[in-house]
Design an enzyme around this catalytic site. Structure first.
Site, mmCIF file in Angstrom:
data_model
loop_
_atom_site.group_PDB
_atom_site.id
_atom_site.type_symbol
_atom_site.label_atom_id
_atom_site.label_comp_id
_atom_site.label_asym_id
_atom_site.label_seq_id
_atom_site.Cartn_x
_atom_site.Cartn_y
_atom_site.Cartn_z
ATOM 1 C CG PHE A 141 -4.350 -1.094 -10.488
ATOM 2 C CD1 PHE A 141 -3.659 -1.112 -11.673
ATOM 3 C CD2 PHE A 141 -4.738 -2.298 -9.920
ATOM 4 C CE1 PHE A 141 -3.381 -2.304 -12.310
ATOM 5 C CE2 PHE A 141 -4.460 -3.501 -10.549
ATOM 6 C CZ PHE A 141 -3.786 -3.502 -11.754
ATOM 7 N NE ARG A 175 -6.115 -8.228 -9.982
ATOM 8 C CZ ARG A 175 -5.307 -7.597 -9.114
ATOM 9 N NH1 ARG A 175 -5.646 -7.536 -7.831
ATOM 10 N NH2 ARG A 175 -4.206 -7.026 -9.497
ATOM 11 N NE ARG A 176 -2.549 -10.083 -10.918
ATOM 12 C CZ ARG A 176 -1.906 -9.951 -9.774
ATOM 13 N NH1 ARG A 176 -2.209 -10.704 -8.753
ATOM 14 N NH2 ARG A 176 -0.944 -9.063 -9.655
ATOM 15 C CG HIS A 207 -2.093 1.048 0.811
ATOM 16 N ND1 HIS A 207 -3.022 0.899 -0.204
ATOM 17 C CD2 HIS A 207 -2.284 2.276 1.309
ATOM 18 C CE1 HIS A 207 -3.755 1.995 -0.284
ATOM 19 N NE2 HIS A 207 -3.332 2.850 0.614
ATOM 20 C CE1 TYR A 232 -2.194 5.192 0.153
ATOM 21 C CE2 TYR A 232 -2.251 7.513 -0.398
ATOM 22 C CZ TYR A 232 -2.907 6.357 -0.035
ATOM 23 O OH TYR A 232 -4.257 6.379 0.123
HETATM 24 FE FE1 HAS Z 1 -6.024 1.473 -4.196
HETATM 25 C C1 HAS Z 1 -6.078 -1.955 -4.681
HETATM 26 C C2 HAS Z 1 -7.954 1.138 -1.413
HETATM 27 C C3 HAS Z 1 -5.790 4.885 -3.591
HETATM 28 C C4 HAS Z 1 -3.433 1.691 -6.458
HETATM 29 N N1 HAS Z 1 -4.967 0.125 -5.361
HETATM 30 C C5 HAS Z 1 -5.161 -1.235 -5.420
HETATM 31 C C6 HAS Z 1 -4.228 -1.807 -6.355
HETATM 32 C C7 HAS Z 1 -3.446 -0.782 -6.810
HETATM 33 C C8 HAS Z 1 -3.932 0.437 -6.187
HETATM 34 C C9 HAS Z 1 -2.273 -0.894 -7.772
HETATM 35 O O1 HAS Z 1 -8.927 -1.141 0.408
HETATM 36 C C10 HAS Z 1 -4.177 -3.270 -6.767
HETATM 37 C C11 HAS Z 1 -3.121 -4.064 -6.085
HETATM 38 C C12 HAS Z 1 -3.186 -5.497 -6.559
HETATM 39 O O2 HAS Z 1 -2.574 -5.797 -7.593
HETATM 40 O O3 HAS Z 1 -3.854 -6.318 -5.925
HETATM 41 N N2 HAS Z 1 -6.789 2.767 -2.797
HETATM 42 C C13 HAS Z 1 -7.564 2.425 -1.753
HETATM 43 C C14 HAS Z 1 -7.932 3.618 -1.003
HETATM 44 C C15 HAS Z 1 -7.333 4.684 -1.634
HETATM 45 C C16 HAS Z 1 -6.598 4.135 -2.743
HETATM 46 C C17 HAS Z 1 -8.794 3.683 0.226
HETATM 47 N N3 HAS Z 1 -4.862 3.001 -4.902
HETATM 48 C C18 HAS Z 1 -4.932 4.320 -4.522
HETATM 49 C C19 HAS Z 1 -3.931 5.072 -5.239
HETATM 50 C C20 HAS Z 1 -3.264 4.168 -6.047
HETATM 51 C C21 HAS Z 1 -3.864 2.877 -5.818
HETATM 52 C C22 HAS Z 1 -3.713 6.554 -5.093
HETATM 53 C C23 HAS Z 1 -2.138 4.368 -6.995
HETATM 54 C C24 HAS Z 1 -1.514 5.483 -7.201
HETATM 55 N N4 HAS Z 1 -6.894 -0.113 -3.262
HETATM 56 C C25 HAS Z 1 -7.613 -0.027 -2.114
HETATM 57 C C26 HAS Z 1 -7.997 -1.396 -1.688
HETATM 58 C C27 HAS Z 1 -7.447 -2.274 -2.618
HETATM 59 C C28 HAS Z 1 -6.761 -1.437 -3.585
HETATM 60 C C29 HAS Z 1 -8.769 -1.804 -0.519
HETATM 61 C C30 HAS Z 1 -7.529 -3.811 -2.600
HETATM 62 C C31 HAS Z 1 -8.669 -4.305 -3.367
HETATM 63 C C32 HAS Z 1 -8.693 -5.816 -3.412
HETATM 64 O O4 HAS Z 1 -9.616 -6.405 -2.845
HETATM 65 O O5 HAS Z 1 -7.784 -6.437 -3.980
HETATM 66 C C33 HAS Z 1 -7.407 6.135 -1.168
HETATM 67 O O6 HAS Z 1 -6.122 6.605 -0.947
HETATM 68 C C34 HAS Z 1 -8.139 7.047 -2.080
HETATM 69 C C35 HAS Z 1 -8.288 8.448 -1.489
HETATM 70 C C36 HAS Z 1 -8.573 9.455 -2.553
HETATM 71 C C37 HAS Z 1 -9.562 10.357 -2.541
HETATM 72 C C38 HAS Z 1 -9.737 11.283 -3.731
HETATM 73 C C39 HAS Z 1 -9.364 12.748 -3.449
HETATM 74 C C40 HAS Z 1 -9.480 13.554 -4.715
HETATM 75 C C41 HAS Z 1 -8.575 14.461 -5.154
HETATM 76 C C42 HAS Z 1 -8.788 15.136 -6.501
HETATM 77 C C43 HAS Z 1 -9.345 16.522 -6.370
HETATM 78 C C44 HAS Z 1 -9.738 17.092 -7.697
HETATM 79 C C45 HAS Z 1 -9.598 18.410 -8.062
HETATM 80 C C46 HAS Z 1 -10.086 18.871 -9.407
HETATM 81 C C47 HAS Z 1 -9.012 19.422 -7.175
HETATM 82 C C48 HAS Z 1 -10.525 10.468 -1.433
HETATM 83 C C49 HAS Z 1 -7.367 14.830 -4.368
HETATM 84 C C50 HAS Z 1 -11.529 19.230 -9.251
HETATM 85 C C51 HAS Z 1 -12.095 20.015 -10.388
HETATM 86 C C52 HAS Z 1 -13.400 20.045 -10.684
HETATM 87 C C53 HAS Z 1 -13.860 20.952 -11.790
HETATM 88 C C54 HAS Z 1 -14.413 19.200 -9.989
#
Ligand code: HAS
Length: 549
Positions: A375, A439-440, A223, A227
């Site tokens: 992802f 997947r996979r 994880h 990040y």
């Molecule tokens: Fe994830 C699985 C939970 C973030 C990557 N994740 C993966 C895998 C990868 C990955 C590679 O809890 C697969 C691994 C594998 O091969 O098995 N992930 C999360 C959570 C977050 C999260 C809670 N993941 C990421 C990020 C990744 C990434 C970042 C890569 C860079 N993930 C999981 C979980 C799994 C998982 C489980 C396992 C699933 C399973 O069962 O296998 C959090 O960090 C997300 C928080 C993000 C936010 C969004 C904030 C929004 C922002 C944008 C603002 C936009 C603006 C523009 C300012 C709350 C900052 C607005 C403009 C307008 C005009 C509207």
């Protein structure tokens, strides 16, 4: 007068450019493997020369997820640190070169073994899948190389503090150091499983391996690994995008505090990848799910900070109302629009992450292609589009060339292709995953089976999206070659934003490394000690290895 990084620090520039060559070569190889995969899964194409689906999948995951990211990130973060602290000295550069070569040797060793079909173990290299020992040794070299680079960054930051007593440290250097602290602490987990479990087992020194211990150590690292990809993108959003839109950094303290929270909460959460695994007490899974929800907070703070930055700049230019700023942004500048689209994709990407982390919903999506869709939104779009957006100024400022209108035009095409391709591909993956699509899984393994027929339209859509993404990758490679070797020579700025005059002073406690590292270790011990002892004490008989080829 604007000076390029190449003019200011020519030796550093050559060093960091070397990292970029490897990163973009990896992009080419990895994305080509990605295209072949989606075509194979469409059922309309068979891989030539007896190449296996899982071999291609391993190349894709390892080369993009581990090689491209690590080389790009370390090159960028060191460049940002060197730029804002006043350059590296001879010792720092030499250690960085040693780290670079160790990583390169490790990468080439692992890549050769994957190409020889001796290491078809996917990017997570879970036991009991077993690779040739050289693959694990290669990975160990990459980790050790990256540690050396981390030490260079710690040393340079400390040197700045010593030479400038009482002064606030440069934000980009601080963020880079925080990212590397997280990386060093987290990669100890994967180093332990590789050195003490996987290498002896693959060499035949021991017969069996404890699968749950190795998976737990992997996800302790896995994880924070994601990040490690995200934080450099945040560095761009917080400290460089404001400069590109002509604005200022909204708050230095908020940016630093976000990085502290990411350090604290990104490591003790690995169980959210193991929610369906037996052998881990549900109570500790529950604790780690709560900690996962905590790690969402700094991303929300980042969203808030980005909105504030855009709004402040918009108002400066005369915008009114909540979204008046939208009209004032430099939409035709790829250095802005690429990371901005990355931010937009993070809204559904982050929401998907919260779904994954929620125990009951995880039972629906785990091991389905939904996760792959997740992802590709986060890593392959939010992070990669930000890195691409960065390249349009980073490559020329390192190579001593200029970012021209042609490069901007290419960049806009690149961003457009990537966005459209990813909406189609990742959208189809999410949908198929919700319906239970695994997947996979390769088409040839399931050919003729009723499921394969049912997934046909989704996999076809993924192949179409994958093809558009492949074209986007080609445009990126052309832009890279142009900016590194052919664009007109000249001075291209390394953009670094300054702090808004209205921002409050940064509290000194944010630079108290002993405190934050201490709290991080305490949280890790809390989240892992009891369940890990449990796992070891109640271990089933070890597993023999098996191979996917
Ligand atoms: Fe994830 C699985 C939970 C973030 C990557 N994740 C993966 C895998 C990868 C990955 C590679 O809890 C697969 C691994 C594998 O091969 O098995 N992930 C999360 C959570 C977050 C999260 C809670 N993941 C990421 C990020 C990744 C990434 C970042 C890569 C860079 N993930 C999981 C979980 C799994 C998982 C489980 C396992 C699933 C399973 O069962 O296998 C959090 O960090 C997300 C928080 C993000 C936010 C969004 C904030 C929004 C922002 C944008 C603002 C936009 C603006 C523009 C300012 C709350 C900052 C607005 C403009 C307008 C005009 C509207």
């Amino acid at each position: 007068m604007i000076k390029s990084f190449r003019t200011e620090h020519p030796k550093d520039a050559k060093l960091f450019l070397a990292y970029m060559y490897v990163a973009f070569a990896a992009l080419f190889v990895g994305a080509t493997a990605g295209l072949l995969q989606t075509l194979e899964r469409s059922g309309k194409f068979s891989l030539p020369f007896g190449i296996g689906y899982y071999q291609i999948l391993t190349i894709h995951g390892v080369v993009l997820g581990l090689v491209l990211t690590t080389f790009f990130i370390l090159g960028f973060m060191q460049a940002a640190q060197s730029k804002t602290t006043g350059g590296y000295n001879g010792t720092e550069r030499t250690i960085s070169w040693i780290g670079y070569y160790l990583m390169l040797i490790g990468t080439v060793t692992a890549a050769i073994l994957i190409l020889l079909n001796e290491a078809t173990v996917l990017f997570t290299f879970y036991a009991p899948l077993q690779a040739h020992a050289g693959f694990y040794i290669g990975l160990a070299l990459v980790i050790v190389g990256s540690w050396l680079i981390g030490f260079v960054m710690f040393k340079r930051h400390a040197r700045f503090r010593k030479e400038n007593p009482g002064e606030r440290t440069p934000l980009l250097s601080y963020m880079g150091v925080m990212t590397m602290v997280m990386w060093q602490v987290a990669s100890i987990g994967v180093a332990i499983t590789v050195i003490f479990q996987l290498i002896p087992w693959s060499l035949g020194w021991v017969d069996t391996v404890d699968v749950l211990v190795s998976r737990t150590l992997f996800w302790y690292f896995g994880h924070p690994l994601v990040y490690f990809w995200l934080l450099p993108a945040y560095m761009m959003w917080y400290a460089i995008v404001p400069k590109i839109i002509g604005g200022k950094i909204f708050s230095d303290s908020l940016a630093r505090f976000t990085f502290i929270l990411l350090l604290l909460f990104s490591i003790p959460v690995g169980f959210h990848h193991q929610l369906t695994e037996p052998g881990i007490d549900p109570f500790w899974k529950y604790i780690q799910v709560i900690l996962t929800m905590m790690v969402v907070v700094p991303s929300m703070m980042t969203a808030f900070s980005m909105f504030a930055t855009f709004e402040l700049r918009g108002r400066e230019l005369g915008a009114k109302g909540l979204f008046g700023w939208v009209k004032k942004m430099p939409w035709k500048d790829v250095r802005f629009i690429a990371p901005f689209i990355g931010m937009l994709f993070f809204i559904p990407g982050g929401a998907g992450g919260i779904i994954n982390a929620s125990n009951q919903m995880n039972q629906v999506v785990h091991n389905t292609i939904w996760v792959t869709g997740h992802f590709h939104l986060t890593a392959a779009t939010t992070v990669m589009l930000t890195f691409f957006g960065m390249s349009y100024w980073l490559i020329p400022t390192l190579s001593g060339r200029t970012f021209t209108k042609t490069a901007n035009k290419l960049g806009l095409w690149q961003t457009g292709l990537w966005t459209v391709g990813m909406v189609i591909m990742s959208g189809a993956m999410h949908w198929q995953g919700l319906l239970g699509g695994p997947r996979r899984s390769s088409y040839s393994d399931y050919a003729g089976n009723a499921d394969t027929v049912a997934w046909g339209p989704y996999q076809m859509a993924q192949a179409i999206g994958g093809t558009i993404l492949f074209l986007g990758m080609l445009v990126m490679i052309i832009s890279f070659i142009y900016l590194a070797f052919f664009a007109p020579k000249g001075e291209e700025e390394f953009p670094v934003a300054t702090l808004s005059d209205q921002a409050e002073d940064t509290p000194k406690v944010l630079e108290n490394w002993k405190l934050w590292i201490g709290v991080t270790l305490a949280l890790i011990l809390f989240a892992y000690t009891v369940p890990f002892i449990d796992i070891v004490q109640n271990a089933p008989p070890g597993a023999k290895g098996y191979k996917l080829w």
